[in-house]
Design a protein around this motif. Structure first.
Motif, PDB file in Angstrom:
ATOM      1  N   SER A 254     -34.330  21.711  25.555  1.00 16.19           N
ATOM      2  CA  SER A 254     -35.246  21.083  26.497  1.00 16.19           C
ATOM      3  C   SER A 254     -34.541  19.845  27.017  1.00 16.19           C
ATOM      4  CB  SER A 254     -36.577  20.730  25.830  1.00 16.19           C
ATOM      5  OG  SER A 254     -36.401  19.706  24.881  1.00 16.19           O
ATOM      6  N   ASP A 255     -34.528  19.697  28.325  1.00 20.51           N
ATOM      7  CA  ASP A 255     -33.866  18.550  28.936  1.00 20.51           C
ATOM      8  C   ASP A 255     -34.803  17.353  28.972  1.00 20.51           C
ATOM      9  OD1 ASP A 255     -31.522  19.907  29.389  1.00 20.51           O
ATOM     10  OD2 ASP A 255     -32.092  20.542  31.409  1.00 20.51           O
ATOM     11  N   GLY A 256     -34.242  16.216  29.342  1.00 19.01           N
ATOM     12  CA  GLY A 256     -35.048  15.023  29.520  1.00 19.01           C
ATOM     13  C   GLY A 256     -35.035  14.132  28.294  1.00 19.01           C
ATOM     14  N   THR A 257     -35.683  12.999  28.425  1.00 19.35           N
ATOM     15  CA  THR A 257     -35.762  12.045  27.336  1.00 19.35           C
ATOM     16  C   THR A 257     -36.397  12.714  26.125  1.00 19.35           C
ATOM     17  OG1 THR A 257     -36.006  10.263  28.921  1.00 19.35           O
ATOM     18  CG2 THR A 257     -36.646   9.796  26.651  1.00 19.35           C
ATOM     19  N   GLY A 258     -35.727  12.618  25.003  1.00 21.89           N
ATOM     20  CA  GLY A 258     -36.232  13.235  23.794  1.00 21.89           C
ATOM     21  C   GLY A 258     -35.923  14.713  23.695  1.00 21.89           C
ATOM     22  N   GLY A 259     -35.218  15.262  24.678  1.00 23.17           N
ATOM     23  CA  GLY A 259     -34.879  16.678  24.665  1.00 23.17           C
ATOM     24  C   GLY A 259     -33.826  16.994  23.618  1.00 23.17           C
ATOM     25  N   PHE A 260     -33.502  18.278  23.500  1.00 19.29           N
ATOM     26  CA  PHE A 260     -32.540  18.710  22.498  1.00 19.29           C
ATOM     27  C   PHE A 260     -31.858  19.988  22.962  1.00 19.29           C
ATOM     28  CE2 PHE A 260     -36.299  21.115  21.780  1.00 19.29           C
ATOM     29  CZ  PHE A 260     -35.834  22.380  21.446  1.00 19.29           C
ATOM     30  N   THR A 261     -30.766  20.320  22.325  1.00 18.80           N
ATOM     31  CA  THR A 261     -30.122  21.622  22.419  1.00 18.80           C
ATOM     32  C   THR A 261     -29.840  22.051  20.990  1.00 18.80           C
ATOM     33  OG1 THR A 261     -29.051  21.189  24.544  1.00 18.80           O
ATOM     34  CG2 THR A 261     -28.063  22.892  23.176  1.00 18.80           C
ATOM     35  N   SER A 262     -30.144  23.305  20.663  1.00 13.74           N
ATOM     36  CA  SER A 262     -29.871  23.810  19.323  1.00 13.74           C
ATOM     37  C   SER A 262     -29.280  25.208  19.413  1.00 13.74           C
ATOM     38  CB  SER A 262     -31.162  23.841  18.502  1.00 13.74           C
ATOM     39  OG  SER A 262     -30.886  24.268  17.186  1.00 13.74           O
ATOM     40  N   TYR A 263     -28.186  25.397  18.681  1.00 17.54           N
ATOM     41  CA  TYR A 263     -27.564  26.711  18.618  1.00 17.54           C
ATOM     42  C   TYR A 263     -26.897  26.885  17.265  1.00 17.54           C
ATOM     43  CZ  TYR A 263     -23.183  24.309  19.827  1.00 17.54           C
ATOM     44  OH  TYR A 263     -22.107  23.467  19.840  1.00 17.54           O
ATOM     45  N   ARG A 264     -26.618  28.128  16.945  1.00 13.54           N
ATOM     46  CA  ARG A 264     -25.977  28.471  15.681  1.00 13.54           C
ATOM     47  C   ARG A 264     -24.639  29.107  16.007  1.00 13.54           C
ATOM     48  NH1 ARG A 264     -28.909  32.298  11.160  1.00 13.54           N
ATOM     49  NH2 ARG A 264     -27.226  32.258   9.607  1.00 13.54           N
ATOM     50  N   SER A 265     -23.592  28.670  15.312  1.00 10.82           N
ATOM     51  CA  SER A 265     -22.259  29.234  15.520  1.00 10.82           C
ATOM     52  C   SER A 265     -21.732  29.819  14.226  1.00 10.82           C
ATOM     53  CB  SER A 265     -21.264  28.166  15.994  1.00 10.82           C
ATOM     54  OG  SER A 265     -21.476  27.845  17.339  1.00 10.82           O
ATOM     55  N   ALA A 266     -21.202  31.022  14.335  1.00  7.71           N
ATOM     56  CA  ALA A 266     -20.536  31.675  13.214  1.00  7.71           C
ATOM     57  C   ALA A 266     -19.040  31.689  13.530  1.00  7.71           C
ATOM     58  CB  ALA A 266     -21.060  33.089  13.035  1.00  7.71           C
ATOM     59  N   PHE A 267     -18.269  30.963  12.721  1.00 11.51           N
ATOM     60  CA  PHE A 267     -16.821  30.859  12.910  1.00 11.51           C
ATOM     61  C   PHE A 267     -16.109  31.776  11.932  1.00 11.51           C
ATOM     62  CE2 PHE A 267     -18.630  26.771  14.079  1.00 11.51           C
ATOM     63  CZ  PHE A 267     -18.069  26.552  15.324  1.00 11.51           C
TER      64      PHE A 267
ATOM     65  N   ALA B  68     -13.310  26.032  11.237  1.00 14.70           N
ATOM     66  CA  ALA B  68     -13.561  26.654   9.936  1.00 14.70           C
ATOM     67  C   ALA B  68     -12.566  26.051   8.944  1.00 14.70           C
ATOM     68  CB  ALA B  68     -13.390  28.166  10.030  1.00 14.70           C
ATOM     69  N   ALA B  69     -13.012  25.757   7.733  1.00 14.40           N
ATOM     70  CA  ALA B  69     -12.124  25.190   6.715  1.00 14.40           C
ATOM     71  C   ALA B  69     -11.087  26.243   6.318  1.00 14.40           C
ATOM     72  CB  ALA B  69     -12.931  24.742   5.508  1.00 14.40           C
ATOM     73  N   PRO B  70      -9.916  25.808   5.869  1.00 13.68           N
ATOM     74  CA  PRO B  70      -8.896  26.773   5.454  1.00 13.68           C
ATOM     75  C   PRO B  70      -9.446  27.765   4.426  1.00 13.68           C
ATOM     76  CG  PRO B  70      -7.983  24.557   5.516  1.00 13.68           C
ATOM     77  CD  PRO B  70      -9.467  24.418   5.723  1.00 13.68           C
ATOM     78  N   GLY B  71      -9.199  29.035   4.677  1.00 13.37           N
ATOM     79  CA  GLY B  71      -9.629  30.075   3.760  1.00 13.37           C
ATOM     80  C   GLY B  71     -11.105  30.414   3.809  1.00 13.37           C
ATOM     81  N   ALA B  72     -11.827  29.887   4.800  1.00 21.11           N
ATOM     82  CA  ALA B  72     -13.271  30.109   4.867  1.00 21.11           C
ATOM     83  C   ALA B  72     -13.713  30.348   6.305  1.00 21.11           C
ATOM     84  CB  ALA B  72     -14.015  28.899   4.310  1.00 21.11           C
ATOM     85  N   GLY B  73     -14.818  31.014   6.438  1.00 24.61           N
ATOM     86  CA  GLY B  73     -15.543  31.058   7.695  1.00 24.61           C
ATOM     87  C   GLY B  73     -16.625  30.000   7.610  1.00 24.61           C
ATOM     88  N   ALA B  74     -17.396  29.858   8.654  1.00 28.15           N
ATOM     89  CA  ALA B  74     -18.483  28.873   8.631  1.00 28.15           C
ATOM     90  C   ALA B  74     -19.638  29.364   9.484  1.00 28.15           C
ATOM     91  CB  ALA B  74     -17.999  27.515   9.122  1.00 28.15           C
ATOM     92  N   ASP B  75     -20.837  29.098   9.022  1.00 27.90           N
ATOM     93  CA  ASP B  75     -22.063  29.389   9.744  1.00 27.90           C
ATOM     94  C   ASP B  75     -22.773  28.046   9.875  1.00 27.90           C
ATOM     95  OD1 ASP B  75     -24.313  30.525  10.884  1.00 27.90           O
ATOM     96  OD2 ASP B  75     -24.934  31.591   9.061  1.00 27.90           O
ATOM     97  N   VAL B  76     -22.910  27.547  11.113  1.00 23.63           N
ATOM     98  CA  VAL B  76     -23.354  26.170  11.320  1.00 23.63           C
ATOM     99  C   VAL B  76     -24.473  26.101  12.358  1.00 23.63           C
ATOM    100  CG1 VAL B  76     -22.603  23.834  11.964  1.00 23.63           C
ATOM    101  CG2 VAL B  76     -20.999  25.397  10.845  1.00 23.63           C
TER     102      VAL B  76
END
Length: 172
Positions: A41-54, A109-117
């Motif tokens: 949601s844009d504007g004052t107090g807005g946010f963006t949220s997403y999930r990334s799998a590396f 992603a940290a060495p030797g690992a994937g990441a879900d963030v």
């Protein structure tokens, strides 16, 4: 669903609640990750949220900072190597990090690992369009100069970080 907020004695305009069902979320993929766009949601107090799998061994974002947004990281699984200022550390499952405006940061992603963030930006500033652009550039479908030209619009400013370069080379 609506939410009514107040600040002092004067109510603000009601805001609509946002619900994104996992099955309905848009996904974007680039060579480093699959991003699930959860909501913004844009504007004052807005946010963006997403999930990334590396995937293991992939680099997320080069060193950059935001002038208006705070970026929040919550590691859902795996391990994420991050640069904050001049320090490199590894976040594990359950770790949370908040990076304030004007603070250089990067992640992979940290060495030797994937990441879900889970990532959250506040304010959001319509960053889904930036993520889509980034994916197109990384897939060779758009010119990389479009990223530089969009720095102010998306509040994403790349910087040089010898510390991060060294970390990626495996020396840190």
């Amino acid at each position: 669903m609506t939410e009514k907020t107040t600040t002092g004695p004067h109510p603000t305009a009601p805001r609509q609640a946002l619900l994104t069902r996992g099955a309905d979320a848009e996904t974007c993929a680039d060579p480093s990750s699959v991003m699930t766009l959860l909501g913004e949601s844009d504007g004052t107090g807005g946010f963006t949220s997403y999930r990334s799998a590396f995937a293991e061994g992939t680099v997320g974002a080069p060193a950059h900072f935001h002038t208006r947004a705070t970026e929040l990281f919550f590691v859902l699984g795996g391990a994420l190597r991050v640069l904050v200022g001049e320090e490199v550390t590894v976040l594990g499952e359950g770790d949370f990090l908040a990076v304030p405006p004007h603070t250089p940061h990067a992640f992979a992603a940290a060495p030797g690992a994937g990441a879900d963030v889970l990532f959250v930006f506040t304010p959001g500033l319509g960053r889904f369009d930036y993520l889509r652009l980034l994916g197109r550039v990384l897939r060779g479908e758009a010119d990389p100069k479009e990223i530089a030209e969009s720095a102010e619009r998306f509040d994403n400013h790349y910087v040089d970080s010898p510390v991060w370069r060294t970390a990626l080379e495996g020396a840190v």
